[in-house]
Scaffold this motif. Sequence first.
Motif, PDB file in Angstrom:
ATOM      1  N   ASP A   1      -1.616  11.841  -3.405  1.00  0.00           N
ATOM      2  CA  ASP A   1      -1.977  10.646  -4.164  1.00  0.00           C
ATOM      3  C   ASP A   1      -0.746  10.132  -4.915  1.00  0.00           C
ATOM      4  O   ASP A   1      -0.433  10.581  -6.013  1.00  0.00           O
TER       5      ASP A   1
ATOM      6  N   ALA B   1      -3.017   7.108  -1.227  1.00  0.00           N
ATOM      7  CA  ALA B   1      -3.836   7.257  -2.431  1.00  0.00           C
ATOM      8  C   ALA B   1      -4.845   8.397  -2.304  1.00  0.00           C
ATOM      9  O   ALA B   1      -5.704   8.553  -3.159  1.00  0.00           O
TER      10      ALA B   1
ATOM     11  N   THR C   1       0.831  -1.200   0.000  1.00  0.00           N
ATOM     12  CA  THR C   1       0.000   0.000   0.000  1.00  0.00           C
ATOM     13  C   THR C   1       0.869   1.254   0.000  1.00  0.00           C
ATOM     14  O   THR C   1       1.977   1.264   0.532  1.00  0.00           O
TER      15      THR C   1
ATOM     16  N   ASN D   1      -5.842   0.435  -1.760  1.00  0.00           N
ATOM     17  CA  ASN D   1      -4.693   1.258  -2.127  1.00  0.00           C
ATOM     18  C   ASN D   1      -3.631   0.472  -2.885  1.00  0.00           C
ATOM     19  O   ASN D   1      -2.893   1.037  -3.696  1.00  0.00           O
TER      20      ASN D   1
ATOM     21  N   THR E   1      -0.418   7.148  -6.074  1.00  0.00           N
ATOM     22  CA  THR E   1      -0.781   6.242  -7.167  1.00  0.00           C
ATOM     23  C   THR E   1      -0.899   6.995  -8.488  1.00  0.00           C
ATOM     24  O   THR E   1      -0.593   6.450  -9.551  1.00  0.00           O
TER      25      THR E   1
END
Length: 343
Positions: free
Chosen positions: A261, A257, A254, A293, A263
């Motif tokens: 963020d 996110a 993880t 996540n 990701t």
Amino acid sequence: MQMPPMPIMRMRKMTRFSMPRVLILHTGGTLGMSGSPLYPDAYATRLTEAVPELEALADIETRIIFNLDSSDMGPEHWAVLASEIDASRDDFDGFVIVHGTDTMAYSAAALSFALMNLGKPVILTGAQRPLGALRTDARRNLADAVELATRQIPEVGICFDGILVRGTRATKSHANDYRAFDSPGTEPIARLGVDIELSEGLRPVAGAYTFRPAFDPAVMMMHVTPGLRPELFEPVIASGALRGLVLAAYGMGTIPAREPDMTAFVRRAVASGVEVLVITQAAGRIDLGLYENSRRLADAGAIGGGGLHGEAAVTKMMHALANFEAREERRAYLQSDVAGERG
């Protein structure tokens, strides 16, 4: 590729022809250092004189490849070492590499990928105290490594303080103890006491020998931390200099996110052509399908690294980038277990 300028020195000790032949490649490190502060010395030229029992174990040839602090070792040196072993593979039964401890695990992993299915032992070793020091661990480590190089061990490994750990699972675990290396999640492949006990987990040769000595250094490793701002790394992505990112995530994979963020940053990196390989900062394995996540990382195009440790993840990424031009082949290689690296 620019080759290191130091000429290779070769020293052969003639012994009984019936003995196993072992090639010792010296690269530097604490074992052969002297002075204060410690610096690389010429001690390696006298290894068999300083440790005469080596000649009772094997017919030994020593070559001085480099004489460096291992913090100065990198991809170009791995390629030279791999090429030296490849050129000598028919002439010796096993190989010992004397190496500094700081980057030994990186070199061990790199050689595992470069010399796939070599079928002979390649044993890296070194010391926490120089060979000429009182209470040195160098003598035992060197004798153990040479004896292991005479055994049927078709792997690259690190021999230290009475254990042999797989090269692709090794990590330096202590800066001061004589037990400097460990392989978390994987048992040692040999233990050296009164007898030498080889593990049933030794990996057999799984195919034809493949020699691929190239590594692309355009790789960065990033440890995710609370509050890490992706904009700090955007210029690196925009520059086009980065080709591979090893992302050390929390737990089973993880990363933040929400705000920030991370990701979204990964998605932009993958879209720009950067390969992103996710490993865990903890013990265990990555599972990018377990949490929302982590799933977002997979959706962004990141590759789960299984149980890869940092040293093997970085070297495997460099190896993938240098040897697989097609992205599909590169990603397939990163997702496969080729030398026991994924645990």
